[in-house]
Motif scaffolding. Structure first.
Motif, PDB file in Angstrom:
ATOM      1  N   SER A   1      11.327  -3.592 -11.917  1.00  0.00           N
ATOM      2  CA  SER A   1      12.200  -4.148 -10.881  1.00  0.00           C
ATOM      3  C   SER A   1      11.383  -4.929  -9.859  1.00  0.00           C
ATOM      4  CB  SER A   1      12.973  -3.024 -10.182  1.00  0.00           C
ATOM      5  OG  SER A   1      13.830  -2.366 -11.085  1.00  0.00           O
ATOM      6  N   TYR A   2      10.246  -4.370  -9.490  1.00  0.00           N
ATOM      7  CA  TYR A   2       9.357  -5.056  -8.544  1.00  0.00           C
ATOM      8  C   TYR A   2       8.875  -6.390  -9.125  1.00  0.00           C
ATOM      9  CZ  TYR A   2       4.738  -6.439  -7.025  1.00  0.00           C
ATOM     10  OH  TYR A   2       3.652  -7.185  -6.652  1.00  0.00           O
ATOM     11  N   GLU A   3       8.406  -6.366 -10.377  1.00  0.00           N
ATOM     12  CA  GLU A   3       7.842  -7.570 -10.989  1.00  0.00           C
ATOM     13  C   GLU A   3       8.903  -8.659 -11.142  1.00  0.00           C
ATOM     14  OE1 GLU A   3       6.069  -6.327 -14.608  1.00  0.00           O
ATOM     15  OE2 GLU A   3       4.395  -5.279 -13.638  1.00  0.00           O
TER      16      GLU A   3
ATOM     17  N   TYR B   1       3.435  -3.298  -4.428  1.00  0.00           N
ATOM     18  CA  TYR B   1       4.300  -3.936  -3.425  1.00  0.00           C
ATOM     19  C   TYR B   1       3.535  -4.328  -2.168  1.00  0.00           C
ATOM     20  CZ  TYR B   1       7.781  -4.350   0.275  1.00  0.00           C
ATOM     21  OH  TYR B   1       8.514  -4.787   1.345  1.00  0.00           O
TER      22      TYR B   1
ATOM     23  N   THR C   1      16.834  -2.239  -3.407  1.00  0.00           N
ATOM     24  CA  THR C   1      16.496  -1.973  -4.810  1.00  0.00           C
ATOM     25  C   THR C   1      16.296  -0.488  -5.059  1.00  0.00           C
ATOM     26  OG1 THR C   1      15.415  -4.139  -5.001  1.00  0.00           O
ATOM     27  CG2 THR C   1      14.873  -2.496  -6.679  1.00  0.00           C
TER      28      THR C   1
ATOM     29  N   ARG D   1       3.184  -8.044  -0.845  1.00  0.00           N
ATOM     30  CA  ARG D   1       3.854  -8.359   0.419  1.00  0.00           C
ATOM     31  C   ARG D   1       2.934  -9.188   1.298  1.00  0.00           C
ATOM     32  NH1 ARG D   1       2.911  -5.688   4.966  1.00  0.00           N
ATOM     33  NH2 ARG D   1       4.362  -5.889   6.732  1.00  0.00           N
TER      34      ARG D   1
ATOM     35  N   ARG E   1      13.353  -4.367  -0.830  1.00  0.00           N
ATOM     36  CA  ARG E   1      12.817  -3.103  -1.334  1.00  0.00           C
ATOM     37  C   ARG E   1      13.790  -1.951  -1.105  1.00  0.00           C
ATOM     38  NH1 ARG E   1      10.617   1.346   0.720  1.00  0.00           N
ATOM     39  NH2 ARG E   1       9.056   2.488  -0.544  1.00  0.00           N
TER      40      ARG E   1
ATOM     41  N   PHE F   1       7.615   1.068  -8.164  1.00  0.00           N
ATOM     42  CA  PHE F   1       7.882  -0.142  -7.383  1.00  0.00           C
ATOM     43  C   PHE F   1       6.757  -0.421  -6.394  1.00  0.00           C
ATOM     44  CE2 PHE F   1       9.686  -2.744  -4.086  1.00  0.00           C
ATOM     45  CZ  PHE F   1      10.614  -3.551  -4.724  1.00  0.00           C
ATOM     46  N   ASP F   2       6.305   0.641  -5.723  1.00  0.00           N
ATOM     47  CA  ASP F   2       5.320   0.478  -4.655  1.00  0.00           C
ATOM     48  C   ASP F   2       3.892   0.322  -5.147  1.00  0.00           C
ATOM     49  OD1 ASP F   2       7.226   0.549  -2.705  1.00  0.00           O
ATOM     50  OD2 ASP F   2       6.947   2.667  -2.201  1.00  0.00           O
TER      51      ASP F   2
END
Length: 265
Positions: free
Chosen positions: A107-109, A159, A143, A163, A140, A155-156
């Motif tokens: 999800s992050y990518e 991140y 999501t 950021r 963030r 995710f983190d």
């Protein structure tokens, strides 16, 4: 002293029995007793090690199965399956946690690729790095709303670093835009000044005309927040206009001029 003993195992045999000190008998028996306890302890230790090995192997197999399962679908499909609890083909904690962790990372990518693309094309713009930071924080939080700690960790994972890169990119884009806008404004300002000194109403020499232009340029530098890059671009644009104006006298005077804080053109 010798005597005849009857043994069930050996039959009738004459055995020689010799009295020995009790202390000596105990010294011989003790090592056999210690060896039995050591063997038993080793057996327990080996059993515990085997159980731990089997557990680790099972966890590795579950994690690998979760990776294959997660990679067989899109990010949105995986997120829907996780949300609905469709953790087939396994419900083991390792399988579930690994799948959730993968979804968080994916999800992050996916979000970061979309964000970077929109920044590059200009579809998405921020007035400042702080505005970009607010956008990223909201993205963030939205999501990861209701997500597990495994998904959050996935995710983190990158991140924070990304950021900082995004905010740096926003700063560079805004700085470049600022330079471009300042260059256009400065070029337009000097173009108007050139029109004035090129008109029949201007009575001075070519050197006087260029001096008037450079006075306007210095006024622009000192009264406006003009980046060095914008100032150089404005001068380059002025030189191009002079070259195409047909006024060789003004162009020669411009090329021979010495500018304050810049030097010869």
């Amino acid at each position: 002293m010798s005597r005849l003993q009857i043994s069930d195992q050996f039959g009738g045999e004459r055995l020689q029995t010799q009295a020995r000190p009790l202390a000596l008998t105990e010294q011989v028996a003790a090592p056999r007793e210690d060896g039995r306890w050591k063997a038993l302890a080793d057996a327990f230790a080996n059993g515990a090690g085997l159980a731990d090995t089997l557990r680790q192997q099972k966890e590795a197999e579950d994690a690998e199965a979760a990776k294959r399962w997660a990679q067989s679908m899109t990010v949105s499909e995986l997120g829907k399956a996780i949300k609905e609890g469709k953790m087939l083909p396994s419900q083991s904690p390792v399988f579930v946690g690994t799948a959730q962790h993968i979804w968080g990372g994916n999800s992050y990518e996916a979000g970061m690729r979309d964000l970077t693309s929109k920044l590059t094309t200009g579809e998405l713009k921020f007035d400042s790095p702080k505005a970009a930071d607010r956008y990223l924080t909201e993205w963030r939080n939205t999501t990861l709303s209701g997500a597990s700690k495994y998904a959050v960790a996935g995710f983190d994972k990158s991140y924070a670093q990304s950021r900082d890169k995004v905010m740096d990119q926003v700063s560079k884009i805004n700085d470049q835009k600022w330079v471009e806008n300042a260059s256009v404004q400065a070029s337009d300002y000097l173009a108007n000044s050139l029109n004035k000194v090129s008109s029949p109403d201007f009575k001075g020499t070519p050197q006087d005309a260029i001096a008037a232009l450079m006075k306007d340029y210095q006024l622009l530098r000192h009264t406006k927040t003009l980046p060095d890059a914008a100032g150089k671009q404005a001068l380059a644009d002025l030189g191009t206009r002079l070259a195409t104006s047909g006024r060789k006298d003004l162009l020669s005077a411009f090329l021979d001029s010495d500018l304050e804080g810049i030097g010869s053109v």
